[in-house]
Design a protein around this motif. Structure first.
Motif: not given
Length: 659
Positions: A456-460, A473-476, A479-480, A487-488
């Motif tokens: 899933l991380a690779g696909l993302w 603005a939506e990306e900022q 994405v985080p 990560r969690h």
């Protein structure tokens, strides 16, 4: 009111002549008294004054011819024995009187025959003392009967004192209430401790514990007094102000209320016997809570799984307490009714048979040796063993005892109690098996989920490289958030994998481990955290430089304790962490002390080691580390004690068990 008689001057006793010679050679004691009247003017005779003792009376009483004391001063128990009333009656009536008495008081122990007659304003009394004469069969029989009565009273008092000592030594709360108001007339030290300074003796129970008025337990106590029917209950919740701060705390008790009766079989009071089983009940509740929490968390973290683990049920019904007492030679002295009901015999049969006939053969030698050693050293007696119940079934008991002494310091024996822990042991065994199954499940699930999360991380990452959001603005914003969620999730899966792996390594054999070498190895791993917290770490391993433990498990324990101390460092000051080893009863104890932000251990101490439980949100983590440490320590037969207050750092005392 009659006028008080005024004593006339005593006629001089004959100093010569036949009377003087007769009194001088008489083998019978002769006393001449004059009365002493009530100074308040009632006319009553309150005492007699000695005016003369003949030589025989002087010899038998060891007194001078004219004693300076009065009759009642010489014989304070004269009124109780009836001799004073005999003298008064002889004087007032003027009639000759005789009186026989076996006087055993005021330093006298003889059979006396007395004759009295008034003469003018005085009273002549002659008496014989049988101390130096053969005693008549009647007198001998009387004295033997009195001796037997005294011996019986002494024996009864001894038994009463011994039973009192048993009640005082019992590791349970014991009180006696008497009368309709159920007034306290006896409490043992354990009851005094839970009363926490309340005035008990002479007070009705509703006055002592007003907060229990609507609870129902006092109504039960009164019903036992009114009906004479005993009451037994296990694990009843009780809410009371035990700390006397106005705060109601809840505890759990086993209760036994027994009506007390007089010689006419009338109920005069109630014996209140209770045992605090709060720890047992709370342990069961904590296990149930932990099981529920584990199940909920696993379900939340592994939403792709369709099956759920079966819930755990632990029933730990506390049995009525069994009270026992043994002699210094380990023979049985006493067993209460609950104990006798358990084995199904009378006290006489149990004493004659001995306890070895009821112990399981596999624990017989251990039980005898443990009790003998406790008696030899004067230590507390604690042992888990099996015992045959009246139905032939062997039940596990937790027996605890303490030494009891005579007033002169001589060992009287051991008194103690036993509770049935069979259900708890079976529940613990099931819990152990279930925990093992759960560990295997977590271990397998974490490994199975690792690859899909990595995919899933690779696909993302591919999506981010090949696509752009229409709205920057939506990306900022998104994405985080997605990166942090991935990560969690990866961190949580890694922690679960570590937890499962550590459970497998906890069964590996022990080996000698150098504390200094292990600490240096762990600090290399934690070097970035140490540098970030500006931490200074000191050690003191002089008490035991090397310990026998599974190295991998011990590394995990030390790593997580240091990592926790670094994460909880106070950002306003440089971190200071001290590692030390001390010995307690031959067992090594690892002590980790820090000056971090701390936690309210008195309030949350039992929750520190819960899975996924966190108390500080300003640092990263999943709440697995301390849970993992506790599991590894308990798997080795150890335990952890935490001392901490908010803003004052924390100290972890890690008892390493079989090290």
């Amino acid at each position: 009111m009659p006028a008080t008689p005024v004593p006339q001057p005593l006629r001089s006793l004959p100093a010569d002549g036949l009377l003087a010679d007769l009194l001088a050679v008489s083998m019978t004691g002769v006393i001449f008294y004059t009365p002493i009247y009530d100074p308040a003017g009632s006319g009553a005779i309150v005492d007699f004054r000695f005016e003369y003792l003949n030589p025989a009376a002087q010899r038998m009483m060891g007194m001078p011819e004219v004693p300076a004391v009065t009759h009642n001063e010489q014989w304070p128990h004269s009124k109780a024995h009836g001799t004073f009333d005999f003298h008064v009656a002889a004087y007032v009536t003027g009639e000759p009187r005789e009186y026989n008495i076996n006087y055993q008081a005021d330093g006298y122990d003889n059979y006396y025959r007395l004759a009295a007659r008034r003469s003018g304003d005085g009273l002549w009394v002659s008496f014989t003392d049988t101390a130096d004469q053969p005693r008549s069969p009647v007198e001998v029989a009387l004295r033997e009967s009195q001796a037997r009565e005294q011996a019986a009273r002494a024996d009864a008092e001894t038994q009463r004192q011994r039973f009192y000592e048993v009640l005082m030594q019992l590791p349970a709360h014991v009180a006696v209430h008497e009368g309709p108001g159920l007034v306290f007339t006896f409490v043992n030290p354990h009851y005094e401790r839970i009363a926490n300074g309340r005035e008990l003796l002479g007070q009705p129970i509703r006055v002592v514990w007003p907060e229990l008025a609507d609870h129902g337990i006092l109504d039960v106590l009164e019903r036992v007094y009114q009906t004479g029917e005993p009451f037994v209950a296990a694990g009843l919740p009780v809410q009371a102000d035990f700390t006397r701060t106005g705060r109601m705390d809840q505890a759990y008790y086993d209760f036994f209320f027994l009506p007390l009766r007089d010689a006419q079989d009338r109920v005069t009071g109630v014996l209140n016997f209770s045992y605090d089983v709060t720890d047992v009940v709370q342990a069961r509740q904590q296990v149930e809570q932990l099981n529920q929490e584990l199940e909920t968390r696993v379900q939340e973290r592994t939403a792709a799984l369709q099956e759920s683990e079966a819930r755990f049920r632990i029933m730990a019904d506390a049995a009525p307490n069994q009270v026992w007492a043994v002699n210094p030679d380990t023979t049985i002295r006493y067993a209460n009714q609950a104990f006798l009901d358990f084995v199904g015999v009378s006290l006489e049969q149990y004493v004659a048979t001995g306890w070895s006939a009821y112990l399981h053969p596999e624990e017989l030698e251990l039980a005898q040796h443990t009790l003998a050693e406790a008696i030899r050293t004067g230590a507390l007696y604690t042992l888990e063993h099996r015992m045959r119940r009246h139905d032939g079934q062997y039940r596990w008991l937790l027996a605890q005892g303490a030494p009891s002494f005579y007033p002169n310091g001589e060992l009287y024996g051991y008194v103690g109690s036993a509770i049935d822990i069979t259900d708890l042991k079976h529940a613990n065994a099931r819990l152990t098996r279930t925990n093992q199954d759960l560990d295997n499940f977590v271990y397998a699930a974490s490994h199975d989920l690792k690859q899909p999360v990595d995919n899933l991380a690779g696909l993302w990452a591919e999506v981010r490289r090949g696509s752009r959001f229409a709205d920057p603005a939506e990306e900022q914003l998104l994405v985080p958030m997605i990166d942090d969620a991935l990560r969690h999730l990866r961190t949580t899966i890694d922690d679960l994998a570590t937890l499962g792996q550590a459970q497998h390594t906890s069964t590996l054999p022990a080996e000698p481990v150098s504390w200094q070498d292990l600490t240096e190895e762990v600090l290399i791993t934690l070097e970035p955290q140490v540098r970030s917290a500006q931490a200074r770490i000191t050690t003191d391993f002089a008490a035991r430089p090397t310990v026998s433990f599974n190295r991998s498990s011990l590394r995990t324990i030390l790593l997580n304790l240091l990592d926790n101390a670094l994460k909880c460092a106070d950002p306003t000051r440089a971190a200071r962490i001290h590692l030390a080893i001390r010995q307690e009863a031959g067992q090594p104890v690892l002590v980790v002390t820090d000056n971090g932000v701390g936690v309210d251990a008195a309030k949350y101490g039992s929750e520190l080691f819960h899975l996924f439980r966190r108390f500080h949100t300003h640092t990263a983590g999943t709440g697995v580390g301390l849970y993992l440490v506790n599991r590894l320590v308990e798997a080795n037969g150890g335990r952890i004690v935490v001392e901490s207050q908010i803003g004052q750092g924390a100290t972890f005392h890690v008892f390493l068990g079989r090290a």
